[in-house]
Design a protein around this motif. Sequence first.
Motif, PDB file in Angstrom:
ATOM      1  N   ILE A  68      40.229  45.422  46.799  1.00  0.00           N
ATOM      2  CA  ILE A  68      38.838  45.640  47.177  1.00  0.00           C
ATOM      3  C   ILE A  68      37.964  44.832  46.225  1.00  0.00           C
ATOM      4  O   ILE A  68      38.015  45.018  45.006  1.00  0.00           O
ATOM      5  N   LEU A  69      37.161  43.928  46.780  1.00  0.00           N
ATOM      6  CA  LEU A  69      36.310  43.062  45.971  1.00  0.00           C
ATOM      7  C   LEU A  69      34.855  43.481  46.110  1.00  0.00           C
ATOM      8  O   LEU A  69      34.464  44.131  47.076  1.00  0.00           O
ATOM      9  N   HIS A  70      34.053  43.072  45.152  1.00  0.00           N
ATOM     10  CA  HIS A  70      32.619  43.328  45.183  1.00  0.00           C
ATOM     11  C   HIS A  70      31.903  41.982  45.096  1.00  0.00           C
ATOM     12  O   HIS A  70      32.222  41.159  44.237  1.00  0.00           O
ATOM     13  N   GLY A  71      30.947  41.767  45.981  1.00  0.00           N
ATOM     14  CA  GLY A  71      30.209  40.511  45.942  1.00  0.00           C
ATOM     15  C   GLY A  71      29.266  40.394  47.118  1.00  0.00           C
ATOM     16  O   GLY A  71      29.481  40.999  48.172  1.00  0.00           O
ATOM     17  N   ASP A  72      28.205  39.611  46.939  1.00  0.00           N
ATOM     18  CA  ASP A  72      27.222  39.420  47.998  1.00  0.00           C
ATOM     19  C   ASP A  72      27.666  38.373  49.012  1.00  0.00           C
ATOM     20  O   ASP A  72      27.288  38.426  50.175  1.00  0.00           O
ATOM     21  N   ASN A  73      28.479  37.415  48.572  1.00  0.00           N
ATOM     22  CA  ASN A  73      28.939  36.343  49.445  1.00  0.00           C
ATOM     23  C   ASN A  73      30.416  36.584  49.763  1.00  0.00           C
ATOM     24  O   ASN A  73      31.274  36.475  48.889  1.00  0.00           O
ATOM     25  N   VAL A  74      30.703  36.926  51.025  1.00  0.00           N
ATOM     26  CA  VAL A  74      32.057  37.309  51.408  1.00  0.00           C
ATOM     27  C   VAL A  74      33.041  36.164  51.184  1.00  0.00           C
ATOM     28  O   VAL A  74      34.083  36.336  50.545  1.00  0.00           O
ATOM     29  N   LEU A  75      32.718  34.987  51.715  1.00  0.00           N
ATOM     30  CA  LEU A  75      33.647  33.867  51.611  1.00  0.00           C
ATOM     31  C   LEU A  75      33.859  33.457  50.160  1.00  0.00           C
ATOM     32  O   LEU A  75      34.992  33.200  49.736  1.00  0.00           O
ATOM     33  N   HIS A  76      32.786  33.413  49.392  1.00  0.00           N
ATOM     34  CA  HIS A  76      32.912  33.036  47.978  1.00  0.00           C
ATOM     35  C   HIS A  76      33.796  34.037  47.236  1.00  0.00           C
ATOM     36  O   HIS A  76      34.634  33.644  46.410  1.00  0.00           O
ATOM     37  N   SER A  77      33.626  35.324  47.521  1.00  0.00           N
ATOM     38  CA  SER A  77      34.427  36.349  46.848  1.00  0.00           C
ATOM     39  C   SER A  77      35.904  36.194  47.181  1.00  0.00           C
ATOM     40  O   SER A  77      36.773  36.303  46.303  1.00  0.00           O
ATOM     41  N   ILE A  78      36.199  35.924  48.453  1.00  0.00           N
ATOM     42  CA  ILE A  78      37.594  35.758  48.864  1.00  0.00           C
ATOM     43  C   ILE A  78      38.191  34.497  48.255  1.00  0.00           C
ATOM     44  O   ILE A  78      39.338  34.492  47.787  1.00  0.00           O
ATOM     45  N   GLN A  79      37.411  33.414  48.242  1.00  0.00           N
ATOM     46  CA  GLN A  79      37.908  32.171  47.658  1.00  0.00           C
ATOM     47  C   GLN A  79      38.152  32.316  46.159  1.00  0.00           C
ATOM     48  O   GLN A  79      39.116  31.764  45.624  1.00  0.00           O
ATOM     49  N   GLU A  80      37.287  33.050  45.478  1.00  0.00           N
ATOM     50  CA  GLU A  80      37.480  33.263  44.049  1.00  0.00           C
ATOM     51  C   GLU A  80      38.736  34.095  43.799  1.00  0.00           C
ATOM     52  O   GLU A  80      39.495  33.828  42.859  1.00  0.00           O
ATOM     53  N   PHE A  81      38.970  35.093  44.644  1.00  0.00           N
ATOM     54  CA  PHE A  81      40.206  35.873  44.540  1.00  0.00           C
ATOM     55  C   PHE A  81      41.414  34.961  44.741  1.00  0.00           C
ATOM     56  O   PHE A  81      42.403  35.051  44.000  1.00  0.00           O
ATOM     57  N   ALA A  82      41.339  34.091  45.738  1.00  0.00           N
ATOM     58  CA  ALA A  82      42.453  33.181  46.013  1.00  0.00           C
ATOM     59  C   ALA A  82      42.719  32.264  44.825  1.00  0.00           C
ATOM     60  O   ALA A  82      43.876  31.997  44.474  1.00  0.00           O
ATOM     61  N   ARG A  83      41.652  31.796  44.197  1.00  0.00           N
ATOM     62  CA  ARG A  83      41.809  30.884  43.059  1.00  0.00           C
ATOM     63  C   ARG A  83      42.432  31.587  41.860  1.00  0.00           C
ATOM     64  O   ARG A  83      43.325  31.040  41.203  1.00  0.00           O
ATOM     65  N   THR A  84      41.989  32.799  41.579  1.00  0.00           N
ATOM     66  CA  THR A  84      42.446  33.496  40.373  1.00  0.00           C
ATOM     67  C   THR A  84      43.779  34.220  40.566  1.00  0.00           C
ATOM     68  O   THR A  84      44.391  34.639  39.588  1.00  0.00           O
ATOM     69  N   HIS A  85      44.229  34.366  41.813  1.00  0.00           N
ATOM     70  CA  HIS A  85      45.483  35.075  42.073  1.00  0.00           C
ATOM     71  C   HIS A  85      46.542  34.168  42.700  1.00  0.00           C
ATOM     72  O   HIS A  85      47.507  34.650  43.283  1.00  0.00           O
ATOM     73  N   GLU A  86      46.356  32.873  42.584  1.00  0.00           N
ATOM     74  CA  GLU A  86      47.346  31.884  43.032  1.00  0.00           C
ATOM     75  C   GLU A  86      47.757  32.108  44.487  1.00  0.00           C
ATOM     76  O   GLU A  86      48.942  32.185  44.816  1.00  0.00           O
ATOM     77  N   VAL A  87      46.761  32.211  45.345  1.00  0.00           N
ATOM     78  CA  VAL A  87      47.011  32.374  46.776  1.00  0.00           C
ATOM     79  C   VAL A  87      47.318  31.007  47.385  1.00  0.00           C
ATOM     80  O   VAL A  87      46.642  30.019  47.101  1.00  0.00           O
ATOM     81  N   ASP A  88      48.332  30.954  48.233  1.00  0.00           N
ATOM     82  CA  ASP A  88      48.743  29.703  48.865  1.00  0.00           C
ATOM     83  C   ASP A  88      48.258  29.578  50.306  1.00  0.00           C
ATOM     84  O   ASP A  88      48.174  28.476  50.843  1.00  0.00           O
ATOM     85  N   LEU A  89      47.971  30.715  50.934  1.00  0.00           N
ATOM     86  CA  LEU A  89      47.554  30.719  52.336  1.00  0.00           C
ATOM     87  C   LEU A  89      46.559  31.847  52.555  1.00  0.00           C
ATOM     88  O   LEU A  89      46.810  32.985  52.160  1.00  0.00           O
ATOM     89  N   MET A  90      45.424  31.517  53.175  1.00  0.00           N
ATOM     90  CA  MET A  90      44.446  32.524  53.534  1.00  0.00           C
ATOM     91  C   MET A  90      44.582  32.835  55.020  1.00  0.00           C
ATOM     92  O   MET A  90      44.811  31.932  55.827  1.00  0.00           O
ATOM     93  N   ALA A  91      44.460  34.107  55.382  1.00  0.00           N
ATOM     94  CA  ALA A  91      44.538  34.507  56.788  1.00  0.00           C
ATOM     95  C   ALA A  91      43.292  35.298  57.154  1.00  0.00           C
ATOM     96  O   ALA A  91      42.758  36.054  56.342  1.00  0.00           O
ATOM     97  N   MET A  92      42.828  35.103  58.383  1.00  0.00           N
ATOM     98  CA  MET A  92      41.646  35.802  58.880  1.00  0.00           C
ATOM     99  C   MET A  92      41.821  36.146  60.344  1.00  0.00           C
ATOM    100  O   MET A  92      42.607  35.519  61.053  1.00  0.00           O
ATOM    101  N   LEU A  93      41.062  37.143  60.788  1.00  0.00           N
ATOM    102  CA  LEU A  93      41.021  37.522  62.192  1.00  0.00           C
ATOM    103  C   LEU A  93      39.758  36.953  62.805  1.00  0.00           C
ATOM    104  O   LEU A  93      38.652  37.247  62.359  1.00  0.00           O
ATOM    105  N   ASN A  94      39.927  36.111  63.815  1.00  0.00           N
ATOM    106  CA  ASN A  94      38.785  35.506  64.492  1.00  0.00           C
ATOM    107  C   ASN A  94      38.309  36.424  65.604  1.00  0.00           C
ATOM    108  O   ASN A  94      39.080  36.838  66.460  1.00  0.00           O
ATOM    109  N   ARG A  95      37.028  36.750  65.589  1.00  0.00           N
ATOM    110  CA  ARG A  95      36.462  37.619  66.612  1.00  0.00           C
ATOM    111  C   ARG A  95      35.322  36.928  67.322  1.00  0.00           C
ATOM    112  O   ARG A  95      34.552  36.202  66.709  1.00  0.00           O
TER     113      ARG A  95
END
Length: 274
Positions: free
Chosen positions: A213-240
């Motif tokens: 669970i992350l906290h932040g005003d910018n959703v994409l920036h928060s997710i990208q920062e998590f990916a950078r700091t946690h060595e994520v290799d692939l991001m997945a999303m649900l397109n609606r």
Amino acid sequence: MTSPMKKILLPTDLSPVSAHALTYALPLAQRLKAEIQMLHVATKVPVDAGSPKTLPTTAADWAAQQPALAEYSEVPISYTETQGAEATDLILEACESEKPDMVVMGTRGSGGLRPGALGGVTISVIQNSEVPVLAVPDSAHYKPIKHIAYATDFNNESFNVVKTLIAFSRLLDARLTCVHVRGEHEYWDRVKRMYYEQLYSLDQVTPSLDLAILHGDNVLHSIQEFARTHEVDLMAMLNRRRDLIDSLYGHSLTREAVLHCRMPLLAFHNQVQH
């Protein structure tokens, strides 16, 4: 374990962007024991991949020039040629007729999307395809997928995607983290408990599954920062297919991720079956 993805569709306009997508599709197909169907999408808009006199004219000729192909000679590959005015329509028609389990496409990212080029139609395919689409930025350097981050709001549609991703991550021997950017008035302790209960009821919980669970005003920036700091290799999303006002995790977020994300993005349609 049986792979949930046995056929990969790889559209190509015979450009370097498509060649880069191939470097991801080949090792992925090898690990999943999947076949690749290479679809040459020829439109009225020319590609900008060198002199027309030296360009290959078919998918098979183009593939033969790709160094990565020799490293994965055991991966079954078939070739199809198609031509028309709109690349998106041609790819969606192939998805309908060939029934692939995944589409892998290259993208140039922000500032590099020319109308008609495959990098420019990736977003359109994501928005209209019922098949999961793996968008590969040309700036991403290939490395084995060991950590997948899935942006989720923990609803039923998202839960179906998680089940698919659990099977997918097991085949890749990868960790899966479900990531949510918390709103101000959300009671996520209760939601997380319910989410785990659903997974337990289906015997889906594994040591490689985690929630963040992350906290932040910018959703994409928060997710990208998590990916950078946690060595994520692939991001997945649900397109609606919802308006931006109606959904924090709508396809507008997916579109922005395709445009600005520097890692591969796996986008699922909102009617994933289980």
